[in-house]
Design a protein around this motif. Structure first.
Motif, PDB file in Angstrom:
ATOM      1  N   SER A 439       0.834  -1.211   0.000  1.00 13.83           N
ATOM      2  CA  SER A 439       0.000   0.000   0.000  1.00 13.83           C
ATOM      3  C   SER A 439       0.865   1.257   0.000  1.00 13.83           C
ATOM      4  O   SER A 439       0.567   2.232  -0.698  1.00 13.83           O
ATOM      5  N   THR A 443       1.004   3.872  -3.063  1.00 14.83           N
ATOM      6  CA  THR A 443       0.637   5.269  -2.799  1.00 14.83           C
ATOM      7  C   THR A 443       1.731   6.213  -3.267  1.00 14.83           C
ATOM      8  O   THR A 443       1.464   7.243  -3.901  1.00 14.83           O
ATOM      9  N   ASP A 517      -0.369   1.818   9.724  1.00 14.14           N
ATOM     10  CA  ASP A 517      -1.680   2.416   9.470  1.00 14.14           C
ATOM     11  C   ASP A 517      -1.622   3.937   9.568  1.00 14.14           C
ATOM     12  O   ASP A 517      -2.217   4.648   8.745  1.00 14.14           O
ATOM     13  N   ASP A 518      -0.908   4.429  10.570  1.00 11.86           N
ATOM     14  CA  ASP A 518      -0.798   5.881  10.725  1.00 11.86           C
ATOM     15  C   ASP A 518      -0.038   6.501   9.560  1.00 11.86           C
ATOM     16  O   ASP A 518      -0.389   7.586   9.081  1.00 11.86           O
ATOM     17  N   LEU A 520       0.154   5.363   6.446  1.00 10.64           N
ATOM     18  CA  LEU A 520      -0.709   5.364   5.272  1.00 10.64           C
ATOM     19  C   LEU A 520      -1.807   6.422   5.406  1.00 10.64           C
ATOM     20  O   LEU A 520      -2.134   7.132   4.442  1.00 10.64           O
ATOM     21  N   THR A 521      -2.349   6.565   6.612  1.00  9.12           N
ATOM     22  CA  THR A 521      -3.389   7.574   6.840  1.00  9.12           C
ATOM     23  C   THR A 521      -2.849   8.977   6.629  1.00  9.12           C
ATOM     24  O   THR A 521      -3.502   9.819   5.983  1.00  9.12           O
ATOM     25  N   ARG A 522      -1.665   9.253   7.142  1.00  7.33           N
ATOM     26  CA  ARG A 522      -1.067  10.582   6.979  1.00  7.33           C
ATOM     27  C   ARG A 522      -0.812  10.896   5.508  1.00  7.33           C
ATOM     28  O   ARG A 522      -1.054  12.016   5.039  1.00  7.33           O
ATOM     29  N   ILE A 524      -2.403   9.618   2.871  1.00 10.06           N
ATOM     30  CA  ILE A 524      -3.677   9.793   2.162  1.00 10.06           C
ATOM     31  C   ILE A 524      -4.326  11.116   2.552  1.00 10.06           C
ATOM     32  O   ILE A 524      -4.855  11.843   1.698  1.00 10.06           O
ATOM     33  N   GLU A 525      -4.301  11.457   3.842  1.00 13.30           N
ATOM     34  CA  GLU A 525      -4.904  12.719   4.274  1.00 13.30           C
ATOM     35  C   GLU A 525      -4.203  13.914   3.643  1.00 13.30           C
ATOM     36  O   GLU A 525      -4.863  14.879   3.218  1.00 13.30           O
ATOM     37  N   THR A 526      -2.899  13.870   3.571  1.00 17.35           N
ATOM     38  CA  THR A 526      -2.172  14.976   2.942  1.00 17.35           C
ATOM     39  C   THR A 526      -2.508  15.075   1.463  1.00 17.35           C
ATOM     40  O   THR A 526      -2.684  16.167   0.926  1.00 17.35           O
ATOM     41  N   GLU A 528      -5.332  14.097   0.025  1.00 20.03           N
ATOM     42  CA  GLU A 528      -6.693  14.612  -0.117  1.00 20.03           C
ATOM     43  C   GLU A 528      -6.745  16.114   0.128  1.00 20.03           C
ATOM     44  O   GLU A 528      -7.439  16.848  -0.595  1.00 20.03           O
TER      45      GLU A 528
END
Length: 695
Positions: A439, A443, A517-518, A520-522, A524-526, A528
């Protein structure tokens, strides 16, 4: 400085024997200009050991913004004096030998000035009332130093020198004196301000001054100070070397001497192999090939050298504790900082670099440029951590920025800068687990241009930070510089949109102490957030593209109409040119014809016989009716021939080739008759009317 303050300062220096104005000033400032208290800090009490061979310990006044030293030593500033520390006896001795002016335990000092006598005498002779010292600061000059978007305030007496100011700046900013470029001096005194010995009272300064500090890079320093280096090559440098368990050594060497040659001299004199020499006091950027002139040290400089007393194999095994780096400081005769433990020293020069773990540093020390460093980073990263791994961009940071940020909004990506550090305990988990996850790799591939750099070596770190400043912004460079080792590796996410301004900015920094997870979340959030910021720009680009399309179509139609109009104009001009040419031809022919007719008329006129008078006999009066109805009339002799009549008609503009002359009775064409016949034979007398008709 008020007169009261000057007297206090002079008395303090006279009593203590401290010649340095800055040191004396710092003691008085710490005691709030209470002379008795300042002397009690410096001069030992009467019950102090008289034969002590070491100076007394002077309490340190509160430091304003203590600067962490990263090079194992720190030169004493004017708002602090070396005091007690937990340093080894070797470093304590080194520091004490540099501050001999503070050694007030010497017997001759105490004999001349017993403490109680001195204090009593001074108390009675000098007015120490605080009310009388309310103007003590009137000759204290305040400097507001602007550096890295921060403000440092420094206060010095007007008698202080530029060198003392720069040392104070070093204490506050950790920028070595030799790499300080100060802007903002009065223009008329700019050249004087470049001399370290110039007193600041001679620089026409205001009570409060705004100055800008520029930290010259290694390359910039060498270029800017090239003339100074050239001048220092032939000068002699006096080097004072303190040893842990041996007598000090003083060497005098020319500026062209290299660091390696200095070490060899120490080896010859003290029998300490170069590989076992542990040095403290070299400025940042020095290596074995650096000359004394290039190193940035003063003409008089102190070092501390310790023999490691270990074999080369031990040095190799202790690689984690010893690393070959340089000291980031401007040293002088008084510039040493206590070291807490020799066995934990991090800054050592050595001939034979200790063996490093395989691929611990992904970019070798002192890499030539970003492109070669990037290539080596990718190769060593793959060799160290294997596949799969993210796709790193190979090239310069500027090229990576152009590929990611300097594109149309629809094609724009984020620039992810991966910052590696070989000494971080997080790199194995981060690179072997997080960076290998499908992932994360996917990304990075879809949303980012990934650029990697190794920050382990200071030389490579400085090069990259300079590139960050030039390519991204000074804030980006400052952000990367301030990331602590325990937070590395880290990923800086950089983007560009109209909402962020015309320049690229750091959107987020992801530290290495993070889970999968954090992370990947960071990411994706950046992405978006960045894509949301781009929507306005994309819409504006689409609208602009639509307007450009309409404009292009209008331009095309206009060009087609313009071409048709131009073709019509060309045809019209061509027709007009042909008509003009035809008119010119006709006019030319007409002119030729007129000239011919005029020539014929003149010949006919000249051929006419003289007209007889009315009284003469044997004459004939001929009237010629023109086509317009008018008449021409002339008298001829009856013996004149018909040609004379025809010449008369021709002389009046009626050429016989165009007209015929008709007699009325009998009707006949006279131009068809033999022209040599006389008028009398033709019975054209005594008078006759003839008619001109066009042929």
């Amino acid at each position: 400085m008020s007169e009261n303050k000057q007297e206090t300062l002079a008395s303090f220096q006279s009593i203590t024997g401290i010649d340095d104005v800055g040191e004396a000033f710092s003691h008085l400032e710490a005691a709030n200009w209470n002379l008795v208290e300042a002397l009690s800090r410096v001069i030992p009490h009467e019950d102090a050991p008289m034969a002590s061979p070491h100076p007394i310990q002077v309490p340190e006044p509160p430091a304003r913004n203590p600067v962490e030293s990263t090079n194992g030593f720190r030169p004493p500033g004017y708002d602090e004096m070396p005091g007690t520390s937990n340093a080894s006896g070797f470093f304590a001795a080194a520091l004490q030998n540099q501050n001999q002016n503070l050694n007030l335990n010497q017997p001759h000092i105490q004999q001349r000035f017993p403490t109680s006598q001195l204090l009593a005498q001074l108390t009675s002779s000098i007015n120490l009332d605080p009310a009388s010292s309310q103007n003590n600061n009137q000759n204290v000059i305040t400097f507001n130093i602007h550096f890295n978007q921060q403000l440092y305030q420094i206060r010095l007496p007007s008698e202080a020198t530029v060198e003392q100011l720069k040392r104070k700046i070093f204490d506050e900013t950790s920028v070595p004196v030799c790499r300080q470029a100060i802007r903002g001096w009065p223009p008329s005194k700019a050249s004087d301000a470049q001399q370290l010995g110039t007193r600041i009272c001679n620089l026409d300064l205001a009570p409060e001054n705004e100055l800008i500090l520029v930290d010259l890079t290694d390359d910039g320093f060498m270029d800017t100070e090239q003339d100074e280096v050239t001048q220092r090559v032939d000068k002699n440098f006096t080097i004072f070397i303190q040893f842990e368990s041996d007598t000090p050594l003083t060497l005098s060497m020319p500026g062209r001497t290299t660091v390696q040659e200095v070490k060899m001299n120490v080896c010859d004199i003290k029998s300490i192999p170069v590989r076992h020499q542990e040095w403290t006091g070299w400025p940042n950027g020095c290596d074995n090939e650096t000359t004394l002139a290039q190193s940035g040290i003063g003409l008089s400089h102190r070092f501390a050298v310790r023999s490691t007393e270990r074999a080369a194999q031990t040095n190799s095994n202790q690689n984690n504790a010893f690393d070959v780096v340089t000291v980031d400081s401007e040293s002088s005769a008084d510039e040493f900082e206590d070291a807490t433990d020799f066995h934990n020293a991090e800054y050592i020069f050595t001939d034979l670099p200790p063996a490093q773990p395989l691929n611990r540093h992904l970019i070798p020390n002192n890499t030539d440029d970003e492109t070669s460093g990037s290539t080596q980073f990718v190769e060593n990263y793959k060799a160290r951590y294997g596949e799969p791994c993210p796709e790193f961009f190979v090239g310069s940071l500027e090229s990576a920025k152009q590929l990611a940020c300097l594109r149309p909004a629809k094609e724009r990506k984020l620039l992810a800068i991966y910052l590696h550090h070989g000494k971080s305990i997080l790199i194995n988990v981060f690179c072997d687990q997080l960076m290998k996850h499908d992932s994360i790799i996917q990304t990075f591939k879809e949303k980012f241009v990934l650029y990697g750099w190794d920050m382990t070596y200071e030389s490579n770190k400085d090069m990259f930070l300079s590139s960050l400043t030039a390519c991204i912004s000074s804030n980006a460079s400052l952000t990367a510089r301030n990331i602590k080792l325990d937070k590395l590796p880290a990923i800086m996410l950089v983007g560009k949109s109209r909402q962020l301004g015309s320049n690229c900015e750091v959107l987020s920094v992801i530290h290495g102490n993070i889970g999968l997870d954090d992370l990947l979340t960071r990411l994706i959030e950046t992405c978006e957030m960045f894509e949301e910021q781009l929507q306005v720009e994309i819409r504006q680009e689409d609208e602009r593209a639509a307007r450009d399309q309409v404009k292009a179509e209008q331009d095309m139609a206009y060009q087609e109409t313009l071409q048709a109009d131009m073709a019509k104009d060309a045809a019209k001009r061509q027709k007009e040119a042909a008509q003009l040419a035809e008119r010119k031809r006709i006019e030319s022919e007409r002119a030729e014809e007129d000239a011919r007719r005029e020539s014929i008329r003149l010949v006919a006129q000249q051929s006419l016989p003289q007209e007889p008078s009315e009284q003469e006999t044997g004459t004939s009066k001929i009237r010629v009716r023109k086509p317009t109805g008018d008449f021409l009339e002339r008298r001829f002799f009856t013996n004149n021939n018909l040609q004379d009549l025809l010449n008369f008609v021709t002389a009046n503009g009626f050429l016989i080739e165009e007209y015929k002359l008709i007699s009325s009775w009998p009707r006949r064409d006279l131009t068809a008759i033999e022209s040599s016949q006389t008028l009398e034979s033709l019975k054209l007398y005594p008078q006759e009317t003839v008619i001109l008709e066009e042929r």
